[in-house]
Design a protein around this motif. Structure first.
Motif, PDB file in Angstrom:
ATOM      1  N   ARG A 141     -36.083  27.397  64.249  1.00 47.58           N
ATOM      2  CA  ARG A 141     -37.253  27.949  64.929  1.00 47.58           C
ATOM      3  C   ARG A 141     -38.518  27.254  64.433  1.00 47.58           C
ATOM      4  O   ARG A 141     -38.714  27.072  63.225  1.00 47.58           O
ATOM      5  CB  ARG A 141     -37.376  29.451  64.718  1.00 47.58           C
ATOM      6  N   SER A 183     -36.736  28.673  69.686  1.00 44.00           N
ATOM      7  CA  SER A 183     -35.586  28.298  68.866  1.00 44.00           C
ATOM      8  C   SER A 183     -34.714  27.292  69.598  1.00 44.00           C
ATOM      9  O   SER A 183     -34.545  27.376  70.817  1.00 44.00           O
ATOM     10  CB  SER A 183     -34.750  29.536  68.521  1.00 44.00           C
ATOM     11  N   TYR A 232     -34.958  29.580  60.017  1.00 45.32           N
ATOM     12  CA  TYR A 232     -33.728  29.528  60.788  1.00 45.32           C
ATOM     13  C   TYR A 232     -33.435  30.915  61.340  1.00 45.32           C
ATOM     14  O   TYR A 232     -33.429  31.893  60.584  1.00 45.32           O
ATOM     15  CB  TYR A 232     -32.546  29.070  59.923  1.00 45.32           C
ATOM     16  N   ASP A 233     -33.221  31.002  62.642  1.00 44.12           N
ATOM     17  CA  ASP A 233     -32.656  32.236  63.180  1.00 44.12           C
ATOM     18  C   ASP A 233     -31.285  32.403  62.542  1.00 44.12           C
ATOM     19  O   ASP A 233     -30.465  31.484  62.558  1.00 44.12           O
ATOM     20  CB  ASP A 233     -32.507  32.156  64.699  1.00 44.12           C
TER      21      ASP A 233
END
Length: 369
Positions: free
Chosen positions: A105, A260, A334-335
């Protein structure tokens, strides 16, 4: 094995590729399989499994905590539901929460002058100032309760060469003094209202957009507040869910757009000139900020033509370094993908993102005690 909360691709991971053989299928409801005696790595230790499709994250959580299912994977749980499960299990050691980088993201600057964005963000010094004005620890605390993975690069930390990338890239820690100096170098100073302006362009007003989502809108509000405190005039916007799959709508933002994408080596192509969405390619491509850099394009071409692993790693390092210097996107976090399983299930574990088969690579070794 009584039940398994998952989405559709688990069928491919478990049934039909060897460890289990399909026995019963109820479309839209569940799939049942039995252990395959002749599997190349040996017969699975679990005799029978049922994959239950549970699209609602709260329903999956309720089933997990009640013991109706033993594992929730493939985003059956959201991160928040995973945290709830972890808390509920803490006192009794009832289960385990596994999290791993799922998507990258970042906030992408719009560098296409035809889309009406402020000229200021086309100056890399302004983009760097915005990065120094971003408090990622605050994002982590609010969005992930301190358990998120913040990042400065599109490469996930599990790749074996990550230390080389980490040493090469430019970092942007929270530093408002540095941000103000960069803005001064770019010809901006704070006006009487506290916002940056230049003699030629006036006040620098920037739109910050996200897709409609409680988490992402919360993220936008936090970042907008941080950037305003640092002296940037920020307008907040949201892309409605009905337009989230519209390539033209996604590529036509005028300021910054946080979204994202995939992560890792393959995602490096998202920054090439060829990946810029255009009408002639029906607005496909993830380079929605229209960043175009001839040197980067040449680097990726060489990377695609190179077989030697050491050379490829060095090329990756150089590409990530250039991205961090030019900063077409401000890396955020980071998702996270959440997988939770009861303690009676032994075997699931986090692995590196380049390992074939994902988390289920050793499913034949899993045991239900």
């Amino acid at each position: 094995w009584d039940a398994f909360a998952a989405h559709a691709y688990w069928t491919r991971e478990f049934i039909g590729l060897g460890p289990f053989r399909l026995e019963r299928w109820e479309p839209g409801s569940s799939i049942e399989g039995v252990a395959f005696d002749a599997h190349v790595w040996g017969r699975p230790k679990i005799d029978r499994l049922r994959i239950a499709f549970i699209p609602d994250a709260n329903a999956a959580l309720a089933n997990l905590l009640s013991g109706a299912i033993h594992l929730a994977g493939d985003n059956a749980l959201g991160f928040q539901q995973g945290i709830i499960a972890k808390r509920e299990w803490a006192a009794t050691n009832g289960g385990t929460l596994l999290v791993a980088p799922d998507l990258y993201r970042a906030a992408y600057a719009q560098l296409n002058p035809d889309l009406g964005g402020p000229r200021g963000i086309r100056d890399a010094r302004v983009r760097r100032a915005l990065a120094h004005a971003t408090d990622k620890s605050a994002l982590n605390d609010v969005l992930y309760e301190g358990e998120g993975i913040m990042t400065e690069t599109i490469l996930p930390p599990a790749v074996d060469y990550y230390p080389l990338v980490d040493r090469a890239i430019v970092k942007y820690p929270l530093d408002l003094q540095r941000a103000e100096q960069l803005m001064a170098d770019a010809g901006f100073a704070r006006g009487p209202d506290g916002f940056f302006a230049s003699l030629t362009d006036g006040r620098l007003s920037i739109e910050l957009k996200v897709n409609a989502s409680p988490q992402y809108e919360n993220e936008r509000s936090i970042m907008a507040g941080q950037w305003r405190t640092a002296g940037f005039d920020i307008q907040e916007a949201v892309l409605p869910a009905a337009q989230a799959q519209d390539g033209q709508a996604r590529a036509s933002y005028p300021g910054y757009y946080s979204f994202s994408t995939g992560l890792g080596e393959n995602a490096l192509r998202n920054f090439t000139t060829a990946s810029i969405p255009r009408p002639e390619v029906r607005w496909s491509g993830n380079n929605r900020g229209s960043w175009s850099n001839t040197e980067y394009d040449r680097m990726l071409d060489r990377f695609n033509a190179t077989l030697d692993r050491d050379q490829r790693i060095q090329q990756i390092v150089e590409m990530t370094r250039l991205l961090s210097e030019e900063l077409p996107a401000i890396s955020l976090y980071y998702d996270l993908g959440a997988v939770a399983h009861v303690s009676a299930l032994k075997g699931p574990g986090a692995i590196g993102p380049d390992t074939s088969g994902g988390m289920t690579w050793n499913v034949h070794e899993w045991e239900l005690q």
